[in-house]
Design a protein around this motif. Structure first.
Motif, PDB file in Angstrom:
ATOM      1  N   SER A   1      58.671  49.226  42.931  1.00  0.00           N
ATOM      2  CA  SER A   1      57.715  49.279  44.038  1.00  0.00           C
ATOM      3  C   SER A   1      56.521  48.384  43.741  1.00  0.00           C
ATOM      4  CB  SER A   1      57.225  50.717  44.265  1.00  0.00           C
ATOM      5  OG  SER A   1      58.306  51.567  44.589  1.00  0.00           O
ATOM      6  N   LEU A   2      55.988  47.784  44.802  1.00  0.00           N
ATOM      7  CA  LEU A   2      54.799  46.943  44.683  1.00  0.00           C
ATOM      8  C   LEU A   2      53.909  47.198  45.897  1.00  0.00           C
ATOM      9  CD1 LEU A   2      53.183  44.580  43.393  1.00  0.00           C
ATOM     10  CD2 LEU A   2      54.525  43.030  44.847  1.00  0.00           C
ATOM     11  N   THR A   3      52.625  47.433  45.645  1.00  0.00           N
ATOM     12  CA  THR A   3      51.649  47.630  46.717  1.00  0.00           C
ATOM     13  C   THR A   3      50.436  46.741  46.466  1.00  0.00           C
ATOM     14  OG1 THR A   3      52.326  49.950  47.023  1.00  0.00           O
ATOM     15  CG2 THR A   3      50.210  49.307  47.946  1.00  0.00           C
ATOM     16  N   VAL A   4      49.969  46.068  47.505  1.00  0.00           N
ATOM     17  CA  VAL A   4      48.811  45.182  47.409  1.00  0.00           C
ATOM     18  C   VAL A   4      47.773  45.630  48.434  1.00  0.00           C
ATOM     19  CG1 VAL A   4      47.980  42.805  47.600  1.00  0.00           C
ATOM     20  CG2 VAL A   4      50.268  43.260  46.678  1.00  0.00           C
ATOM     21  N   ALA A   5      46.525  45.761  48.000  1.00  0.00           N
ATOM     22  CA  ALA A   5      45.436  46.181  48.899  1.00  0.00           C
ATOM     23  C   ALA A   5      44.132  45.576  48.405  1.00  0.00           C
ATOM     24  CB  ALA A   5      45.329  47.706  48.946  1.00  0.00           C
ATOM     25  N   PRO A   6      43.163  45.306  49.299  1.00  0.00           N
ATOM     26  CA  PRO A   6      41.865  44.762  48.870  1.00  0.00           C
ATOM     27  C   PRO A   6      41.069  45.823  48.102  1.00  0.00           C
ATOM     28  CG  PRO A   6      41.810  45.302  51.202  1.00  0.00           C
ATOM     29  CD  PRO A   6      43.232  45.493  50.765  1.00  0.00           C
ATOM     30  N   VAL A   7      40.160  45.357  47.265  1.00  0.00           N
ATOM     31  CA  VAL A   7      39.369  46.298  46.471  1.00  0.00           C
ATOM     32  C   VAL A   7      38.340  47.023  47.327  1.00  0.00           C
ATOM     33  CG1 VAL A   7      39.707  45.051  44.315  1.00  0.00           C
ATOM     34  CG2 VAL A   7      37.789  44.439  45.813  1.00  0.00           C
ATOM     35  N   ALA A   8      37.995  46.463  48.496  1.00  0.00           N
ATOM     36  CA  ALA A   8      37.006  47.085  49.380  1.00  0.00           C
ATOM     37  C   ALA A   8      37.301  46.688  50.821  1.00  0.00           C
ATOM     38  CB  ALA A   8      35.587  46.651  48.997  1.00  0.00           C
ATOM     39  N   PRO A   9      36.920  47.527  51.790  1.00  0.00           N
ATOM     40  CA  PRO A   9      37.112  47.176  53.203  1.00  0.00           C
ATOM     41  C   PRO A   9      36.328  45.922  53.575  1.00  0.00           C
ATOM     42  CG  PRO A   9      36.603  49.515  52.950  1.00  0.00           C
ATOM     43  CD  PRO A   9      36.341  48.872  51.619  1.00  0.00           C
ATOM     44  N   ILE A  10      36.733  45.309  54.681  1.00  0.00           N
ATOM     45  CA  ILE A  10      36.100  44.083  55.161  1.00  0.00           C
ATOM     46  C   ILE A  10      35.268  44.409  56.400  1.00  0.00           C
ATOM     47  CG2 ILE A  10      36.513  41.764  56.059  1.00  0.00           C
ATOM     48  CD1 ILE A  10      39.252  41.876  54.609  1.00  0.00           C
ATOM     49  N   ASP A  11      33.968  44.099  56.345  1.00  0.00           N
ATOM     50  CA  ASP A  11      33.096  44.282  57.510  1.00  0.00           C
ATOM     51  C   ASP A  11      33.156  43.026  58.371  1.00  0.00           C
ATOM     52  OD1 ASP A  11      32.165  46.845  56.814  1.00  0.00           O
ATOM     53  OD2 ASP A  11      30.752  45.974  55.395  1.00  0.00           O
ATOM     54  N   TRP A  12      33.553  43.207  59.627  1.00  0.00           N
ATOM     55  CA  TRP A  12      33.660  42.061  60.536  1.00  0.00           C
ATOM     56  C   TRP A  12      33.064  42.461  61.880  1.00  0.00           C
ATOM     57  CZ3 TRP A  12      36.998  40.797  64.853  1.00  0.00           C
ATOM     58  CH2 TRP A  12      36.945  39.435  65.213  1.00  0.00           C
TER      59      TRP A  12
END
Length: 204
Positions: free
Chosen positions: A25-36
């Motif tokens: 299994s492999l999961t990729v996610a950003p370290v913090a949410p993105i404010d846009w």
């Protein structure tokens, strides 16, 4: 069951079956949410690869060693039918969460993909007195074939709204599974079509 007069036969039954399975299994996610602008975005991607092998299709306490079936157009013993090792080799998903703090709204979208696979399926039961595929046997026989099943694709949504009530909150959520109402078939049945689930949570 099919029957045919034959000479003396000897069977040796052992407990030498084995099963092996490996999953990666492999999961990729950003370290913090993105404010846009007025949105807060977060996402994650994932994939699973599975490899499994079994020397037998099922486990039974008592096996009918003389039961015959038709497999790929040939008559074989049921216990000689190949193990159904055609598992789904891999799956993947992409998930996007959109939060609108000013509106207290949260929207999650998840797209899932499960690879196609092959399976040994029972097509029909035939009467041997009218079917030449039985090759001289009498009675009835089950017919088995390998069947290719298409990949499964699902898009699921969850939308939730939170209403503050002083120091308390009411949260209303709506889940929509299989948003596109995609037809996903397996060897046993069709998977569920579009579904709606509504929930209310009260916290204090």
């Amino acid at each position: 069951a099919a029957e045919k007069l034959e000479g003396t036969k000897t069977y040796v039954m052992t407990n030498g079956g084995s099963t092996k399975a490996d999953t990666y299994s492999l999961t990729v996610a950003p370290v913090a949410p993105i404010d846009w602008h007025s949105l807060v975005l977060s996402w994650n991607l994932g994939a699973n690869i599975q490899r499994s092998y079994s020397t037998n299709g099922t486990y039974v306490d008592e096996a009918d060693t003389d039961e015959r079936i038709i497999y790929k157009g040939k008559v074989i013993r049921n216990i000689d039918k190949p193990a159904d090792n055609f598992n789904r080799p891999w799956s993947a998903f992409a998930e996007l969460n959109t939060e609108i703090p000013a509106w207290r709204l949260d929207w999650t979208q998840r797209l899932s993909y499960i690879a196609g696979y092959r399976a040994i399926t029972s097509r029909e039961t035939v009467a041997c007195n009218t079917d030449i595929r039985c090759q001289g046997y009498s009675g009835t026989m089950d017919v088995y074939e390998e069947e290719q099943f298409s990949p499964n694709i699902n898009l699921d949504w969850r939308v939730s709204y939170t209403q503050p009530l002083g120091k308390q909150n009411i949260k209303v959520g709506l889940d929509i599974f299989n948003v596109l109402n995609h037809v996903n078939k397996t060897e046993s049945d069709y998977q569920m079509g579009r579904q709606y689930w509504l929930d209310v949570t009260y916290s204090w």
